[in-house]
Structures are given as C-alpha cells and as structure tokens.
Design a protein around this motif. Structure first.
Motif, PDB file in Angstrom:
ATOM      1  N   TYR A 186      -8.518 -10.253 -10.209  1.00 45.17           N
ATOM      2  CA  TYR A 186      -7.316 -10.675 -10.947  1.00 45.17           C
ATOM      3  C   TYR A 186      -7.320 -12.195 -11.088  1.00 45.17           C
ATOM      4  O   TYR A 186      -7.016 -12.730 -12.159  1.00 45.17           O
ATOM      5  CB  TYR A 186      -6.052 -10.301 -10.194  1.00 45.17           C
ATOM      6  CG  TYR A 186      -5.520  -8.902 -10.315  1.00 45.17           C
ATOM      7  CD1 TYR A 186      -4.358  -8.641 -11.045  1.00 45.17           C
ATOM      8  CD2 TYR A 186      -6.113  -7.839  -9.651  1.00 45.17           C
ATOM      9  CE1 TYR A 186      -3.815  -7.371 -11.125  1.00 45.17           C
ATOM     10  CE2 TYR A 186      -5.579  -6.560  -9.717  1.00 45.17           C
ATOM     11  CZ  TYR A 186      -4.430  -6.334 -10.453  1.00 45.17           C
ATOM     12  OH  TYR A 186      -3.901  -5.074 -10.521  1.00 45.17           O
ATOM     13  N   ASN A 187      -7.599 -12.882  -9.991  1.00 44.91           N
ATOM     14  CA  ASN A 187      -7.599 -14.340  -9.985  1.00 44.91           C
ATOM     15  C   ASN A 187      -8.539 -14.863 -11.065  1.00 44.91           C
ATOM     16  O   ASN A 187      -8.183 -15.768 -11.848  1.00 44.91           O
ATOM     17  CB  ASN A 187      -8.022 -14.823  -8.593  1.00 44.91           C
ATOM     18  CG  ASN A 187      -7.779 -16.302  -8.381  1.00 44.91           C
ATOM     19  OD1 ASN A 187      -7.973 -17.112  -9.268  1.00 44.91           O
ATOM     20  ND2 ASN A 187      -7.395 -16.670  -7.172  1.00 44.91           N
ATOM     21  N   LYS A 188      -9.710 -14.262 -11.172  1.00 40.00           N
ATOM     22  CA  LYS A 188     -10.674 -14.686 -12.187  1.00 40.00           C
ATOM     23  C   LYS A 188     -10.221 -14.284 -13.586  1.00 40.00           C
ATOM     24  O   LYS A 188     -10.442 -15.025 -14.558  1.00 40.00           O
ATOM     25  CB  LYS A 188     -12.047 -14.106 -11.868  1.00 40.00           C
ATOM     26  CG  LYS A 188     -12.638 -14.676 -10.582  1.00 40.00           C
ATOM     27  CD  LYS A 188     -14.054 -14.193 -10.332  1.00 40.00           C
ATOM     28  CE  LYS A 188     -14.614 -14.845  -9.066  1.00 40.00           C
ATOM     29  NZ  LYS A 188     -16.040 -14.571  -8.876  1.00 40.00           N
ATOM     30  N   MET A 192      -9.895 -16.580 -16.855  1.00 42.34           N
ATOM     31  CA  MET A 192     -10.410 -16.251 -18.181  1.00 42.34           C
ATOM     32  C   MET A 192      -9.286 -16.248 -19.217  1.00 42.34           C
ATOM     33  O   MET A 192      -9.491 -16.638 -20.372  1.00 42.34           O
ATOM     34  CB  MET A 192     -11.102 -14.887 -18.150  1.00 42.34           C
ATOM     35  CG  MET A 192     -12.334 -14.795 -17.265  1.00 42.34           C
ATOM     36  SD  MET A 192     -13.632 -15.976 -17.693  1.00 42.34           S
ATOM     37  CE  MET A 192     -14.068 -15.437 -19.337  1.00 42.34           C
ATOM     38  N   SER A 193      -8.107 -15.828 -18.802  1.00 39.09           N
ATOM     39  CA  SER A 193      -6.960 -15.818 -19.717  1.00 39.09           C
ATOM     40  C   SER A 193      -6.631 -17.224 -20.209  1.00 39.09           C
ATOM     41  O   SER A 193      -6.196 -17.403 -21.356  1.00 39.09           O
ATOM     42  CB  SER A 193      -5.734 -15.203 -19.032  1.00 39.09           C
ATOM     43  OG  SER A 193      -5.961 -13.847 -18.705  1.00 39.09           O
ATOM     44  N   CYS A 194      -6.812 -18.220 -19.343  1.00 34.98           N
ATOM     45  CA  CYS A 194      -6.581 -19.608 -19.775  1.00 34.98           C
ATOM     46  C   CYS A 194      -7.520 -19.971 -20.921  1.00 34.98           C
ATOM     47  O   CYS A 194      -7.125 -20.670 -21.870  1.00 34.98           O
ATOM     48  CB  CYS A 194      -6.811 -20.570 -18.612  1.00 34.98           C
ATOM     49  SG  CYS A 194      -5.659 -20.386 -17.260  1.00 34.98           S
ATOM     50  N   MET A 195      -8.766 -19.514 -20.826  1.00 34.58           N
ATOM     51  CA  MET A 195      -9.739 -19.813 -21.872  1.00 34.58           C
ATOM     52  C   MET A 195      -9.394 -19.115 -23.187  1.00 34.58           C
ATOM     53  O   MET A 195      -9.621 -19.647 -24.271  1.00 34.58           O
ATOM     54  CB  MET A 195     -11.140 -19.374 -21.427  1.00 34.58           C
ATOM     55  CG  MET A 195     -11.749 -20.209 -20.332  1.00 34.58           C
ATOM     56  SD  MET A 195     -13.362 -19.563 -19.818  1.00 34.58           S
ATOM     57  CE  MET A 195     -14.267 -19.571 -21.355  1.00 34.58           C
ATOM     58  N   PHE A 196      -8.824 -17.908 -23.069  1.00 38.38           N
ATOM     59  CA  PHE A 196      -8.604 -17.085 -24.254  1.00 38.38           C
ATOM     60  C   PHE A 196      -7.186 -17.192 -24.821  1.00 38.38           C
ATOM     61  O   PHE A 196      -6.869 -16.559 -25.823  1.00 38.38           O
ATOM     62  CB  PHE A 196      -8.874 -15.612 -23.919  1.00 38.38           C
ATOM     63  CG  PHE A 196     -10.285 -15.310 -23.490  1.00 38.38           C
ATOM     64  CD1 PHE A 196     -11.340 -16.113 -23.873  1.00 38.38           C
ATOM     65  CD2 PHE A 196     -10.549 -14.207 -22.692  1.00 38.38           C
ATOM     66  CE1 PHE A 196     -12.638 -15.833 -23.478  1.00 38.38           C
ATOM     67  CE2 PHE A 196     -11.846 -13.910 -22.287  1.00 38.38           C
ATOM     68  CZ  PHE A 196     -12.900 -14.726 -22.686  1.00 38.38           C
ATOM     69  N   ALA A 197      -6.329 -17.978 -24.185  1.00 39.45           N
ATOM     70  CA  ALA A 197      -4.920 -18.032 -24.587  1.00 39.45           C
ATOM     71  C   ALA A 197      -4.731 -18.785 -25.903  1.00 39.45           C
ATOM     72  O   ALA A 197      -5.492 -19.702 -26.237  1.00 39.45           O
ATOM     73  CB  ALA A 197      -4.086 -18.685 -23.492  1.00 39.45           C
ATOM     74  N   ASP A 239      -8.185 -19.780  -9.416  1.00 36.34           N
ATOM     75  CA  ASP A 239      -7.078 -20.694  -9.090  1.00 36.34           C
ATOM     76  C   ASP A 239      -6.585 -21.524 -10.268  1.00 36.34           C
ATOM     77  O   ASP A 239      -6.248 -22.708 -10.129  1.00 36.34           O
ATOM     78  CB  ASP A 239      -7.483 -21.613  -7.922  1.00 36.34           C
ATOM     79  CG  ASP A 239      -7.878 -20.825  -6.686  1.00 36.34           C
ATOM     80  OD1 ASP A 239      -7.387 -19.695  -6.522  1.00 36.34           O
ATOM     81  OD2 ASP A 239      -8.689 -21.327  -5.894  1.00 36.34           O
ATOM     82  N   CYS A 240      -6.473 -20.891 -11.419  1.00 30.64           N
ATOM     83  CA  CYS A 240      -6.102 -21.643 -12.628  1.00 30.64           C
ATOM     84  C   CYS A 240      -4.712 -22.261 -12.534  1.00 30.64           C
ATOM     85  O   CYS A 240      -4.461 -23.319 -13.127  1.00 30.64           O
ATOM     86  CB  CYS A 240      -6.173 -20.737 -13.846  1.00 30.64           C
ATOM     87  SG  CYS A 240      -5.013 -19.333 -13.828  1.00 30.64           S
ATOM     88  N   TYR A 245      -4.072 -29.257 -14.901  1.00 31.50           N
ATOM     89  CA  TYR A 245      -4.624 -29.124 -16.239  1.00 31.50           C
ATOM     90  C   TYR A 245      -5.513 -27.889 -16.404  1.00 31.50           C
ATOM     91  O   TYR A 245      -6.097 -27.688 -17.474  1.00 31.50           O
ATOM     92  CB  TYR A 245      -5.378 -30.392 -16.681  1.00 31.50           C
ATOM     93  CG  TYR A 245      -4.452 -31.580 -16.786  1.00 31.50           C
ATOM     94  CD1 TYR A 245      -3.701 -31.810 -17.930  1.00 31.50           C
ATOM     95  CD2 TYR A 245      -4.300 -32.448 -15.701  1.00 31.50           C
ATOM     96  CE1 TYR A 245      -2.818 -32.873 -17.997  1.00 31.50           C
ATOM     97  CE2 TYR A 245      -3.418 -33.518 -15.767  1.00 31.50           C
ATOM     98  CZ  TYR A 245      -2.683 -33.728 -16.912  1.00 31.50           C
ATOM     99  OH  TYR A 245      -1.804 -34.773 -16.986  1.00 31.50           O
ATOM    100  N   GLY A 246      -5.599 -27.055 -15.366  1.00 33.64           N
ATOM    101  CA  GLY A 246      -6.279 -25.782 -15.535  1.00 33.64           C
ATOM    102  C   GLY A 246      -5.514 -24.897 -16.500  1.00 33.64           C
ATOM    103  O   GLY A 246      -6.083 -24.208 -17.337  1.00 33.64           O
TER     104      GLY A 246
END
Length: 467
Positions: A186-188, A192-197, A239-240, A245-246
């Motif tokens: 889930y953490n990862k 990945m969601s940050c990259m795809f948002a 740990d986004c 700024y993650g």
C-alpha cells in the motif's frame, strides 16, 4: 530510504496499515448502511446518464483501450465486460456526468471509490463484505489525504483546484485492498499514486468543458495501475506523505499533515454530502429552497417576476445572454438549474440535453434569477464553512408579478450530513434514476443486491444484473 530528508514521521505507513487492517467486523452498522446507500446512489446517477453523448464516448474510449470487449469488470451502462482498469475509466467518467453523486469536504470521492471497488471486487471474486471494507477504507484514506493538502487563505479557485488529484488515493486504496496487498505494498502504491496523480489546473472551469468529467475516470484508472505496480513490485517509493515535496507541498503552501492520522477511530465518510439535485454542490441549497417555496406557496413559473439568491456564490451566478455552451456550464449555473427545476420539477437527465442550453423558455426564467446584495460567498469560504461541519446559509426571495414577496432561508439542504437523505429517499432516488432506462424488475433486483451485499459470496455476480 530517501535521498531527500524525511520529516521523521510515519504518516504514510500508518495510513497503509489502517487501510490494510480494516475489516468488515470492525465497521459500525451505520457506516455499513451508508456505504451501501452511497453505492446505490453512485450506480443510480451513472445509469441515469446512460444516454448522454459523453457517456457513449466514454464507453467507446474504454473499448478502444481494451482492444474490444472482454474482461472481468462490468461497464454499468451497457453490461459489457472490460479489464478492471478500463471499466473504471468508463464508470468513473459516467458517474460524474450529471454531477449528482456526492461532495466530500474536497470533491467527489464516490466517482473513484465506488467504480474501483466494484470493478476490483468483480475481478478478484471478492465477497460483499470484502467489497464494503475496501470501499469504506478508500473513503477514509481519501478524506484524510485530501484535507492535508487544502489551499491556504490566499487561494482563489480560478488558479486551479486539484479536485480529482487526491481521488487517486481512493482508487489505489480500493485496488490494494481487493488485491489483498500488504501494508508495505500500500505504501508503495501511494508513492506510485503521486506519480500518476492529476496536476492542478484551471482548464476545466476556465473553458467550462465537458472534459471535466473524464478526469474522474482517468484518476480511477491511474489508481488501479498504481496498485498493480505495487503488486508486481517496485523498488523503494515509500513514505510519500512524509517526504517534503513528495506529495503534500506540491499542492499547497498550507500543508497540515495532522489530518493524515486524525480521528482514526472515526469514519469521516459519514461527513460526505449526497447531492439531492443533479448540479454543482453550491447550487443545491438555492434549488432546494425554490422547491420548498413552489410547493409551500403554489408558485407557478409564469407567476415569477424575480428570484434573488442571497448571498450569491462566486462563479455560480452566470447566465450568458445567448445561452449555455456545455453541460458543465449549465450544471454550475444557479440560474440555469433553478429554471430547469421550475419547468420540469422532477430532477432528471432531460434538464441537460443540448437543446435545453439555448431553450428560450429556460433562458427567460434563468435571467430572472439575480444575485442578492450581500458580498458573495467565495468558493474557498464555502468549502471552509462546510469543512468546519456547517454549511453556507442561503436566502431565496421570490417576487411574483402580482407584487407578492416570498422568502425562505436554509443552511442544511437535503443530503447534507446534518440533513441526510433517509433510506427511503435514497431508494426512491435510485428508482427514479435507474428507472429512466431499466425495467422495474431490474431496478428492484439491483436494490436488493446492493442493500444485502454483505451476503454476496462472489461479486463477479454483480454484472449479471446489468446484462
């Protein structure tokens, strides 16, 4: 590990463990009931949009990406099967077309939460209880993440609010839950969601484009992909929410990470507003007031000289002289929606057929809706009031041609958490919406399925009801 300093917090892992460990037996009965009703409502408003032009285009895009029909997840409006990712693109898009699903403190989580939870539950042959746990977990994660990144007092919505951005965490959480991933995965997936948002942009509202509705499908699809990436394995990416700024600082200068683990013993989804009318959330109260006054005083459209909404709401009082250019422009207009109600008091998709956008009768009534004298409620102020547990109060004054003046005020319209729809009202809304295009027998079977979903042994059976 991180090349840039971590805050020394563990919010991301806390959220991951919370979502992974939430099970049906830990959820109060009233929350289970609300989750079922929100499932039914989201499905209903999606089915009601079946004939909209954008709905047909969404289906065609989904099938094109899928290289034709075939898969394990159901397209709700056609009964066809696609891959889960492509099905959620279609269902997420169509669920928002009538702008009738919900509004949390920060947007429309149901437009991702319900389509993704259903599609992944079908794909994974989950039980109804597993579906409900996934749906509730993803609402809870999304509510907290979104509140951690809301704008500060200097913000104006013309700058571009990231309304679908944080929905990706509803989508990825639901997918992780039904894939039975570990908290570490889930953490990862959150990373990945940050990259795809979706990036913040004002394009949808600057142009009032119907493309606005695609963002809910795209965000839902991207959340599924984020979970699948985590399932297959990625290095690091943890740990986004703890890395500056993650994620958080990319969206606001007013980050409040304390929201990320706030009130973990409570269910914030119970604070989500359900829309009683097919329109933007800040149009709901004035329409509710007009409905109340028409019924209370017997006012007819031809009787009306003027309707005044006070205080007016920022960016919601527009009424172009030559009519409306799009579905979104009409849905976001108090004058248009009030006029549509007066001419056709039962809310339905016909309010928003393209011929209505320049209909002389609609425009004549819409132009009678005026802004009151008080300073307008900005969108930021309106959301801040809602987020505090209240709602902006509105007063509507109707003056008739014979000189009579009628006035009513309201703070909590029907569907607000402090004036929630009853179970019977939810069911009647669903019957009205699904009944636009489906038989009474099918509608009642869908109600029975959803309202007893905890007894379903295999959610793959859901699609059988929509064939």
């Amino acid at each position: 590990m991180s090349y840039f300093a971590n805050n020394g917090t563990n919010y991301t892992q806390k959220l991951a463990e919370y979502a992974a460990n939430l099970t049906y037996d830990k959820i109060p009965a009233e929350v289970i009931e609300r989750a079922k009703l929100m499932t039914l409502h989201t499905l209903g408003v999606t089915l009601a949009a079946k004939k909209d032009e954008l709905a047909g285009k969404g289906v065609e895009i989904g099938k094109t990406m899928n290289n034709g029909v075939g898969g394990t997840a159901t397209v709700w409006t056609t009964g066809e099967k696609l891959s889960p990712a492509n099905a959620v693109f279609v269902n997420g898009t169509i669920s928002d077309i009538l702008d009738w699903e919900d509004c949390s403190w920060t947007g429309h989580p149901s437009a991702s939460a319900v389509p993704v939870s259903v599609a992944m539950a079908e794909d994974q042959h989950a039980t109804g209880k597993e579906y409900l746990a996934a749906l509730i977990a993803c609402f809870e994660v999304c509510m907290r993440v979104s509140m951690a990144v809301q704008p500060g007092p200097e913000f104006d919505h013309s700058q571009g609010w990231a309304i679908a951005n944080w929905n990706i965490f509803a989508a990825s959480t639901a997918a992780c839950k039904l894939l039975k991933l570990t908290p570490e995965q889930y953490n990862k997936a959150f990373g990945m969601s940050c990259m795809f948002a979706e990036m913040p942009s004002n394009m949808q509202q600057a142009t009032m484009s119907n493309a606005y509705h695609y963002q809910w499908g795209q965000t839902s699809l991207n959340g599924v992909i984020a979970a699948l990436c985590a399932e297959k394995g990625v290095y690091n990416m943890e740990d986004c929410f703890d890395i500056p700024y993650g994620y958080c600082e990319q969206l606001t200068t007013a980050v409040d990470r304390t929201w990320l683990d706030r009130d973990m013993d409570k269910f914030m989804m119970m604070e989500i507003l359900i829309k009683h009318w097919p329109a933007n959330m800040w149009v709901q109260t004035p329409v509710e007031l007009v409905d109340l006054m028409v019924k209370k005083y017997g006012i007819k459209p031809d009787d009306i000289q003027e309707i005044v909404v006070n205080p007016p709401t920022q960016y919601r009082m527009h009424c172009p002289e030559d009519g409306f250019s799009s579905l979104m422009e009409a849905q976001f207009s108090m004058p248009f929606v009030i006029a549509s109600y007066l001419l056709d008091p039962t809310p339905n998709p016909r309010w928003f057929t393209p011929d209505k956008f320049k209909d002389p009768k609609v425009l004549e009534l819409a132009k009678k809706v005026k802004a009151g004298p008080d300073p307008e409620d900005t969108l930021l102020h309106s959301f801040n009031v809602y987020q505090s547990g209240s709602h902006p109060e509105k007063t509507v004054t109707i003056t008739t041609k014979d000189g009579k003046v009628y006035q009513e005020s309201m703070r909590y319209h029907k569907g607000h958490p402090k004036n929630m729809l009853t179970r019977d009202e939810f069911l009647e809304l669903f019957r009205m919406n699904a009944g636009q295009y489906y038989s009474k027998e099918t509608v009642e079977k869908l109600i029975d399925y959803v309202m007893n979903i905890e007894n379903v042994e295999d959610m793959a059976s859901f699609g059988d009801l929509l064939k």
